[in-house]
Design a protein around this motif. Structure first.
Motif, PDB file in Angstrom:
ATOM      1  N   UNK A   1       0.979  -1.384  -0.134  1.00  0.00           N
ATOM      2  CA  UNK A   1      -0.063   0.154  -0.338  1.00  0.00           C
ATOM      3  C   UNK A   1       0.744   1.530  -0.277  1.00  0.00           C
ATOM      4  N   UNK A   2       1.803   1.148   0.749  1.00  0.00           N
ATOM      5  CA  UNK A   2       2.853   2.627   0.877  1.00  0.00           C
ATOM      6  C   UNK A   2       2.956   2.776  -0.250  1.00  0.00           C
ATOM      7  N   UNK A   3       3.897   1.552  -1.557  1.00  0.00           N
ATOM      8  CA  UNK A   3       4.393   1.770  -2.857  1.00  0.00           C
ATOM      9  C   UNK A   3       3.306   2.617  -3.161  1.00  0.00           C
ATOM     10  N   UNK A   4       2.317   1.708  -3.402  1.00  0.00           N
ATOM     11  CA  UNK A   4       0.977   2.245  -4.152  1.00  0.00           C
ATOM     12  C   UNK A   4       1.040   3.985  -3.844  1.00  0.00           C
TER      13      UNK A   4
ATOM     14  N   UNK B   1      -3.480  -4.396 -11.148  1.00  0.00           N
ATOM     15  CA  UNK B   1      -2.278  -3.714  -9.785  1.00  0.00           C
ATOM     16  C   UNK B   1      -2.834  -4.681  -8.849  1.00  0.00           C
ATOM     17  N   UNK B   2      -2.670  -5.226  -7.789  1.00  0.00           N
ATOM     18  CA  UNK B   2      -3.612  -5.861  -6.541  1.00  0.00           C
ATOM     19  C   UNK B   2      -4.346  -4.566  -5.632  1.00  0.00           C
ATOM     20  N   UNK B   3      -5.074  -4.871  -4.772  1.00  0.00           N
ATOM     21  CA  UNK B   3      -5.587  -4.486  -4.468  1.00  0.00           C
ATOM     22  C   UNK B   3      -5.000  -4.133  -2.718  1.00  0.00           C
ATOM     23  N   UNK B   4      -4.139  -2.804  -2.834  1.00  0.00           N
ATOM     24  CA  UNK B   4      -2.915  -3.267  -1.858  1.00  0.00           C
ATOM     25  C   UNK B   4      -4.004  -3.282  -0.494  1.00  0.00           C
ATOM     26  N   UNK B   5      -3.368  -4.251   0.922  1.00  0.00           N
ATOM     27  CA  UNK B   5      -4.600  -3.976   2.004  1.00  0.00           C
ATOM     28  C   UNK B   5      -3.519  -4.154   2.835  1.00  0.00           C
ATOM     29  N   UNK B   6      -2.054  -3.380   2.447  1.00  0.00           N
ATOM     30  CA  UNK B   6      -0.972  -3.371   3.684  1.00  0.00           C
ATOM     31  C   UNK B   6       0.161  -2.892   3.364  1.00  0.00           C
TER      32      UNK B   6
ATOM     33  N   UNK C   1       2.238 -10.701   1.658  1.00  0.00           N
ATOM     34  CA  UNK C   1       0.591 -10.942   2.371  1.00  0.00           C
ATOM     35  C   UNK C   1       0.167 -11.352   0.441  1.00  0.00           C
ATOM     36  N   UNK C   2      -0.351 -12.717   0.290  1.00  0.00           N
ATOM     37  CA  UNK C   2      -1.316 -12.564  -0.813  1.00  0.00           C
ATOM     38  C   UNK C   2      -1.851 -11.856  -1.714  1.00  0.00           C
ATOM     39  N   UNK C   3      -2.239 -11.115  -0.542  1.00  0.00           N
ATOM     40  CA  UNK C   3      -3.290  -9.794  -1.111  1.00  0.00           C
ATOM     41  C   UNK C   3      -2.895  -8.664  -2.088  1.00  0.00           C
ATOM     42  N   UNK C   4      -2.047  -8.352  -1.680  1.00  0.00           N
ATOM     43  CA  UNK C   4      -0.929  -7.918  -1.839  1.00  0.00           C
ATOM     44  C   UNK C   4      -0.056  -8.174  -3.198  1.00  0.00           C
ATOM     45  N   UNK C   5       0.559  -9.174  -3.488  1.00  0.00           N
ATOM     46  CA  UNK C   5       0.563 -10.068  -4.647  1.00  0.00           C
ATOM     47  C   UNK C   5      -0.127 -10.605  -5.879  1.00  0.00           C
ATOM     48  N   UNK C   6      -1.476 -10.789  -5.770  1.00  0.00           N
ATOM     49  CA  UNK C   6      -2.088 -11.357  -6.425  1.00  0.00           C
ATOM     50  C   UNK C   6      -3.735 -10.501  -6.604  1.00  0.00           C
TER      51      UNK C   6
END
Length: 458
Positions: free
Chosen positions: A193-196, A324-329, A334-339
């Motif tokens: 999320x920070x990168x985003x 891009x993924x829906x960055x959660x943290x 975290x798979x949520x930030x990878x997929x």
């Protein structure tokens, strides 16, 4: 591609009328008139010179019906049906669900009138609601082995044929980003999320004042956005149902549920950079496609079903769009930030109640033809522009959004999770999300709305 995940839905009090997270077809309307007589459509040619599929000649003359709830492929399905009839002698009538009608309500009314379709394209939850009473058991069909990871099981039986894979995330326009940054953009470098946020700040500095588009529609907010709190529990449909049940049972406090907190953190980021921040509930869906194509924005939260809108706005198949993924943290592991989320969004159910034996046999042959014939494989992807859930299909989709999802699925960069929720979830909680988007409620009020909704489902 995941090979061992199956969507198993236990009978733990699911209501009859439900709806899935994907809500395929919930885009109502187009960026321009799809029936423009001056529009010239370019068709991808189909090679019909090779056809090794073995047709059952005893079915010649049989007629079956196919109820279609995926409006954007109505013409394509009619072309497939005509090709199949030319070769098999089986007539397939493709019946569209009337615009605005609920596919579930439509098929139930047809059953009640004694005119049920032989085959029905439905959302996954519609199949789950109807399966044991209305559907034919397809567990022994040959295509089962080719759809591993994308099957829906009800009490250990398969009652539906997975038609397509669809996914959603943050659509990016690579050329627009590169022009603003003044350098090449590698989406793989955005891992958290920070990168985003850093990317968005750089886009603002590069001249894109508000680089994000956010749809105001309740179906987008209440399903496509909010349901990440269920789907990202562990990235499986089973996990999504587990967390939903825990919320219903009061076993989890939403105020301290990390995925809800993380989701709202990300949603707040999108709100901050929203091109319609001044009037978020006045945002126009069609303009979002135009804004992304023209470079007014660089990011649009949506799914691969948005390609027709982008194409109508002037996007070319050669352009570089992706997800891009829906960055959660800020945990890059975290798979949520990878997929990105990708799952079988539409299923075909075979009537097991009113269809004759010949009609059932003809319908099964049609489904097998889609999976195993050289022509059916091509037409599923090239004519219908569908991402195939079948491992043996060698063809890749043509548009950049579907291509990106196709690649991510095959590179294990997509998680297969569909939350099964009541059919009013997206409307009720979508309305609550609209209030939050517009700044008319805070996190506490939104959290209470979510909890109250699930309390009422007991």
């Amino acid at each position: 591609m995941k090979r061992n995940l199956m969507t198993r839905v236990a009978a733990f009090g699911l209501v009859t009328a439900l709806t899935t997270t994907m809500l395929t077809g919930c885009r109502f309307g187009f960026a321009s008139d799809p029936d423009d007589p001056n529009e010239v459509e370019e068709e991808i040619p189909i090679d019909t010179s090779v056809d090794t599929f073995e047709y059952d000649s005893t079915l010649d003359g049989t007629s079956i019906t196919l109820l279609n709830s995926k409006a954007e492929i109505q013409v394509a399905l009619e072309k497939m049906a005509a090709e199949f009839e030319d070769r098999s002698g089986v007539h397939v009538e493709v019946m569209p669900v009337t615009d605005g009608d609920s596919p579930y309500t439509k098929v139930v009314s047809m059953y009640n009138s004694g005119s049920a379709p032989t085959l029905s394209i439905l959302d996954t939850t519609d199949v789950i609601a109807l399966a044991e009473e209305k559907a034919e058991d397809l567990s022994d069909e040959a295509w089962i082995k080719e759809a591993e990871g994308y099957l829906t099981e009800v009490d250990d039986k398969v009652y539906s044929f997975p038609l397509c894979i669809e996914g959603r995330g943050l659509i990016y326009h690579k050329a627009v980003i590169e022009e603003a940054l003044g350098e090449e953009f590698d989406p793989d470098t955005v891992e958290t999320q920070k990168d985003f946020v850093e990317l968005l700040d750089r886009l603002v500095a590069g001249g894109i004042e508000k680089p994000v588009s956010m749809a105001k529609e309740d179906w987008s907010l209440g399903a496509h956005h909010l349901q990440y709190i269920y789907e990202t529990y562990d990235g499986t449909s089973e996990g999504a149902q587990e967390i939903i049940q825990s919320i219903k049972d009061g076993k989890i406090d939403l105020k301290s549920y990390d995925r809800l907190t993380e989701f709202l953190d990300m949603f707040d980021v999108l709100k901050k950079y929203n091109v319609a921040k001044g009037d978020p509930l006045g945002a126009d869906y069609d303009e979002m496609a135009i804004d992304l194509v023209d470079g007014k924005t660089a990011i649009w939260f949506n799914g691969n079903w948005a390609w027709p809108n982008l194409e109508e706005a002037g996007a070319e198949a050669e352009d570089e769009y992706g997800f891009l993924p829906y960055f959660l943290n800020n945990d890059s592991k975290d798979f949520a930030n990878q997929k990105i989320q990708g799952s079988p969004s539409k299923q075909i159910m075979l009537d097991g109640q009113l269809a004759t034996d010949d009609q059932k046999a003809a319908a099964k042959e049609f489904l097998n033809w889609i999976v195993f014939s050289e022509i059916g494989q091509q037409m599923l992807v090239k004519t219908c522009s569908i991402i195939p859930p079948f491992q043996n299909n060698p063809y890749e989709p043509d548009d950049p959004l579907s291509c990106d999802i196709y690649e991510k699925v095959h590179e294990d960069k997509a998680f297969n999770a569909s939350a099964i929720v009541p059919n009013d979830h997206w409307a009720v909680l979508g309305s609550a999300m609209q209030k939050y988007l517009a700044g008319r409620s805070d996190r506490e009020e939104l959290t209470e709305s979510i909890q109250e909704y699930w309390d009422e489902q007991k």
